[in-house]
Design a protein around this motif. Sequence first.
Motif, PDB file in Angstrom:
ATOM      1  N   ASN A   1      -8.181   6.140  22.668  1.00  9.38           N
ATOM      2  CA  ASN A   1      -7.359   6.894  23.547  1.00  9.38           C
ATOM      3  C   ASN A   1      -6.790   6.079  24.572  1.00  9.38           C
ATOM      4  O   ASN A   1      -6.328   6.705  25.641  1.00  9.38           O
ATOM      5  N   GLY A   2      -7.134   4.835  24.791  1.00  6.87           N
ATOM      6  CA  GLY A   2      -6.672   3.789  25.721  1.00  6.87           C
ATOM      7  C   GLY A   2      -7.704   4.365  27.120  1.00  6.87           C
ATOM      8  O   GLY A   2      -7.129   3.904  28.159  1.00  6.87           O
ATOM      9  N   THR A   3      -8.785   4.918  27.133  1.00  4.45           N
ATOM     10  CA  THR A   3      -9.563   5.388  28.199  1.00  4.45           C
ATOM     11  C   THR A   3      -9.959   3.975  28.967  1.00  4.45           C
ATOM     12  O   THR A   3     -10.107   3.006  28.625  1.00  4.45           O
ATOM     13  N   ARG A   4      -9.636   4.050  30.402  1.00  7.82           N
ATOM     14  CA  ARG A   4      -9.942   2.935  31.317  1.00  7.82           C
ATOM     15  C   ARG A   4     -11.195   3.235  31.717  1.00  7.82           C
ATOM     16  O   ARG A   4     -11.892   4.111  31.845  1.00  7.82           O
ATOM     17  N   VAL A   5     -11.949   1.978  32.018  1.00  7.38           N
ATOM     18  CA  VAL A   5     -13.378   1.752  32.110  1.00  7.38           C
ATOM     19  C   VAL A   5     -13.457   0.910  33.313  1.00  7.38           C
ATOM     20  O   VAL A   5     -13.156  -0.249  33.639  1.00  7.38           O
ATOM     21  N   VAL A   6     -14.396   1.442  34.355  1.00  4.37           N
ATOM     22  CA  VAL A   6     -14.597   0.416  35.602  1.00  4.37           C
ATOM     23  C   VAL A   6     -16.235   0.667  35.606  1.00  4.37           C
ATOM     24  O   VAL A   6     -17.011   1.686  35.324  1.00  4.37           O
ATOM     25  N   VAL A   7     -16.847  -0.629  35.920  1.00 10.39           N
ATOM     26  CA  VAL A   7     -18.172  -0.764  35.887  1.00 10.39           C
ATOM     27  C   VAL A   7     -18.571  -1.344  37.265  1.00 10.39           C
ATOM     28  O   VAL A   7     -18.127  -2.168  37.779  1.00 10.39           O
ATOM     29  N   ILE A   8     -19.630  -0.421  37.984  1.00 14.08           N
ATOM     30  CA  ILE A   8     -19.759  -0.780  39.197  1.00 14.08           C
ATOM     31  C   ILE A   8     -21.468  -1.371  39.125  1.00 14.08           C
ATOM     32  O   ILE A   8     -22.436  -0.466  38.949  1.00 14.08           O
ATOM     33  N   ASP A   9     -21.701  -2.487  39.471  1.00 12.83           N
ATOM     34  CA  ASP A   9     -23.116  -3.235  39.048  1.00 12.83           C
ATOM     35  C   ASP A   9     -23.128  -4.503  39.705  1.00 12.83           C
ATOM     36  O   ASP A   9     -22.200  -5.223  39.552  1.00 12.83           O
ATOM     37  N   PRO A  10     -24.108  -4.609  40.636  1.00 11.04           N
ATOM     38  CA  PRO A  10     -24.453  -6.163  41.058  1.00 11.04           C
ATOM     39  C   PRO A  10     -24.325  -7.257  40.044  1.00 11.04           C
ATOM     40  O   PRO A  10     -23.950  -8.423  40.281  1.00 11.04           O
ATOM     41  N   ARG A  11     -24.934  -6.848  38.868  1.00 11.29           N
ATOM     42  CA  ARG A  11     -24.921  -7.759  37.752  1.00 11.29           C
ATOM     43  C   ARG A  11     -23.630  -7.723  36.711  1.00 11.29           C
ATOM     44  O   ARG A  11     -23.159  -6.553  36.721  1.00 11.29           O
ATOM     45  N   ARG A  12     -23.328  -8.734  35.951  1.00 14.39           N
ATOM     46  CA  ARG A  12     -22.391  -8.526  34.978  1.00 14.39           C
ATOM     47  C   ARG A  12     -23.280  -8.134  33.676  1.00 14.39           C
ATOM     48  O   ARG A  12     -23.938  -9.081  33.161  1.00 14.39           O
ATOM     49  N   THR A  13     -23.064  -6.925  33.209  1.00 11.93           N
ATOM     50  CA  THR A  13     -23.943  -6.728  32.124  1.00 11.93           C
ATOM     51  C   THR A  13     -23.199  -6.663  30.887  1.00 11.93           C
ATOM     52  O   THR A  13     -22.182  -6.618  30.956  1.00 11.93           O
ATOM     53  N   GLN A  14     -24.003  -6.287  29.823  1.00 13.57           N
ATOM     54  CA  GLN A  14     -23.203  -6.045  28.321  1.00 13.57           C
ATOM     55  C   GLN A  14     -22.086  -4.832  28.560  1.00 13.57           C
ATOM     56  O   GLN A  14     -21.151  -4.880  27.893  1.00 13.57           O
ATOM     57  N   SER A  15     -22.330  -4.060  29.458  1.00 20.16           N
ATOM     58  CA  SER A  15     -21.503  -2.917  29.586  1.00 20.16           C
ATOM     59  C   SER A  15     -20.057  -3.386  30.185  1.00 20.16           C
ATOM     60  O   SER A  15     -19.216  -2.502  30.137  1.00 20.16           O
ATOM     61  N   CYS A  16     -20.016  -4.543  30.943  1.00 25.05           N
ATOM     62  CA  CYS A  16     -18.915  -5.144  31.427  1.00 25.05           C
ATOM     63  C   CYS A  16     -17.814  -5.703  30.321  1.00 25.05           C
ATOM     64  O   CYS A  16     -16.664  -5.912  30.648  1.00 25.05           O
ATOM     65  N   ASP A  17     -18.462  -5.629  29.160  1.00 30.51           N
ATOM     66  CA  ASP A  17     -17.600  -6.207  27.988  1.00 30.51           C
ATOM     67  C   ASP A  17     -16.389  -5.264  27.813  1.00 30.51           C
ATOM     68  O   ASP A  17     -15.343  -5.833  27.399  1.00 30.51           O
ATOM     69  N   ILE A  18     -16.389  -4.097  27.938  1.00 31.44           N
ATOM     70  CA  ILE A  18     -15.127  -3.340  27.820  1.00 31.44           C
ATOM     71  C   ILE A  18     -14.671  -2.731  29.005  1.00 31.44           C
ATOM     72  O   ILE A  18     -13.577  -2.110  28.889  1.00 31.44           O
ATOM     73  N   ALA A  19     -14.987  -3.312  30.043  1.00 33.28           N
ATOM     74  CA  ALA A  19     -14.286  -2.936  31.597  1.00 33.28           C
ATOM     75  C   ALA A  19     -13.113  -3.463  31.736  1.00 33.28           C
ATOM     76  O   ALA A  19     -12.707  -4.570  31.660  1.00 33.28           O
ATOM     77  N   ASP A  20     -12.197  -2.516  32.324  1.00 30.59           N
ATOM     78  CA  ASP A  20     -10.863  -3.130  32.841  1.00 30.59           C
ATOM     79  C   ASP A  20     -11.432  -3.632  34.252  1.00 30.59           C
ATOM     80  O   ASP A  20     -10.189  -4.518  34.663  1.00 30.59           O
ATOM     81  N   LEU A  21     -12.275  -2.948  35.119  1.00 32.70           N
ATOM     82  CA  LEU A  21     -12.271  -3.648  36.326  1.00 32.70           C
ATOM     83  C   LEU A  21     -14.072  -3.721  36.457  1.00 32.70           C
ATOM     84  O   LEU A  21     -14.720  -2.545  36.138  1.00 32.70           O
ATOM     85  N   HIS A  22     -14.765  -4.837  36.945  1.00 32.55           N
ATOM     86  CA  HIS A  22     -16.075  -4.976  37.093  1.00 32.55           C
ATOM     87  C   HIS A  22     -16.144  -4.986  38.589  1.00 32.55           C
ATOM     88  O   HIS A  22     -15.471  -6.066  39.341  1.00 32.55           O
ATOM     89  N   LEU A  23     -16.786  -4.163  39.415  1.00 32.74           N
ATOM     90  CA  LEU A  23     -17.140  -4.330  40.856  1.00 32.74           C
ATOM     91  C   LEU A  23     -18.514  -4.869  41.174  1.00 32.74           C
ATOM     92  O   LEU A  23     -19.378  -3.980  41.049  1.00 32.74           O
TER      93      LEU A  23
END
Length: 499
Positions: free
Chosen positions: A185-207
Amino acid sequence: MTEPISTTCPYCGVGCGIRATVAKGAVEISGDPSHPANFGRLCSKGSALGETTDLEGRLLYPEIAGQRVGWDRALDLVADRFGELIAAHGPDSVAFYVSGQLLTEDYYVANKLMKGFIGSGNIDTNSRLCMSSSVAGHKRAFGSDTVPNAYADFEQASLIILTGSNAAWCHPVLYQRIVAARAENGTRVVVIDPRRTQSCDIADLHLPLRSGTDAHLFNGLLAWLHAEGCMDAAFVDNHTEGLADALAQADADIPAIARACGLRAGDVRRFFELFRDHPQTLTLYSQGINQSSSGTDKVNAILNCHLLTGRIGKPGCGPFSLTGQPNAMGGREVGGLANQLAAHMDFANPEHGDRVGRFWQTDKLATQPGLRAVELFDAVAAGQVKAVWVMATNPAVSLPNADAVRAALGGDVFVVVSDCVRHTDTTQYADVLLPALAWGEKDGTVTNSERRISRQRAFLPAPGEARADWDIIADVARRMGFGAAFDYKAAVDIFREHA
């Protein structure tokens, strides 16, 4: 080989449906394609569940002071000792510390005995350590502990925000739904986490914000959205209150927000614009938000952004708490926290107390909240709580300041432990050990993060003399003189009562 039994994975709050097949003494596990939580998907832990069903290390018989005894002797001692202490020191001299590993029926009977017939609020759960911030945030915002989302929102969202959640590791089946939604669907993903975790692998933006500044970021988002004219005025006017007070605590200055959070101003602006531009925004949060000294404020900062924009109660949007334990939600539903009565009813409302008292047909109903988890063991150490019954959890390891908990349990207190495992850091302090069923032997229900009730079905016989937790609790209640209220023959009797 037996026919497959449809049941529920006991690991986390996703609540995946599984099929268990017993073949030649081994248990084979597969995902249940018909279960709407996972549609047949399983993570590595769920797939390996068959390896957890042997009897190595199991507690199989009741014990007193480390010596095997019969059930009658063990339960008579528990009932007599609790009764003596209540008579001498009052109902608040005893406590239950329970667990999100219990089934909802177990939780219900334990809560009914402590609050309804012993007359104390002193029952709390290890879910206090992970989800109580979300409970408090929901109640502050909505007036009740309400989760306004379902897993189906994952596929309908156009923006998914993961904050305080490494879903790739902690909720991998849900994470795979996000991965699929992004691909399809082209869903955008933002991950907010002090660490760069595996969840960031699909993030359009990591904060990678500074630890503890989540509320500052979401309060800033609230003020910025308001300044940008993104408020759903009809929703706010008709369904909320306190907007001016919330805005007074917030600052829309993006450079200032970025400095406070340790982020680049351009990244903060991009996050705010993504939220503005995607009406179907789903914010998923977990322990990184909840397990904090300001966890409730963080939860409310997230909820407020969805309330301001009316992005709640609609497909594909809302603030969604991902629970950790398999039945933390079920416990919340039937009153397994010290500050709840039952069925989302509160001590503070006299009508609720009257309703619960009439329903349970008791005149001993507790009238005020009991001790919360950490307070409970502080009270044990201080000698105020003189007996504690620990069910399906290991507080000597899992509670904060574990050394103090061990010291409390090793003091002058009567300790009862119900567990399926013989040797834990907590069982060594038990005066009485009571063998409980493990997940493959249990029958009842659990409730997952989206508040879906699923069946837990036994596919293995009870080993040794192990019994269901609800059955053990009800037997003690009968021995304490409350027989008519605890005359359950099966888990279904309890379900029908609380439902």
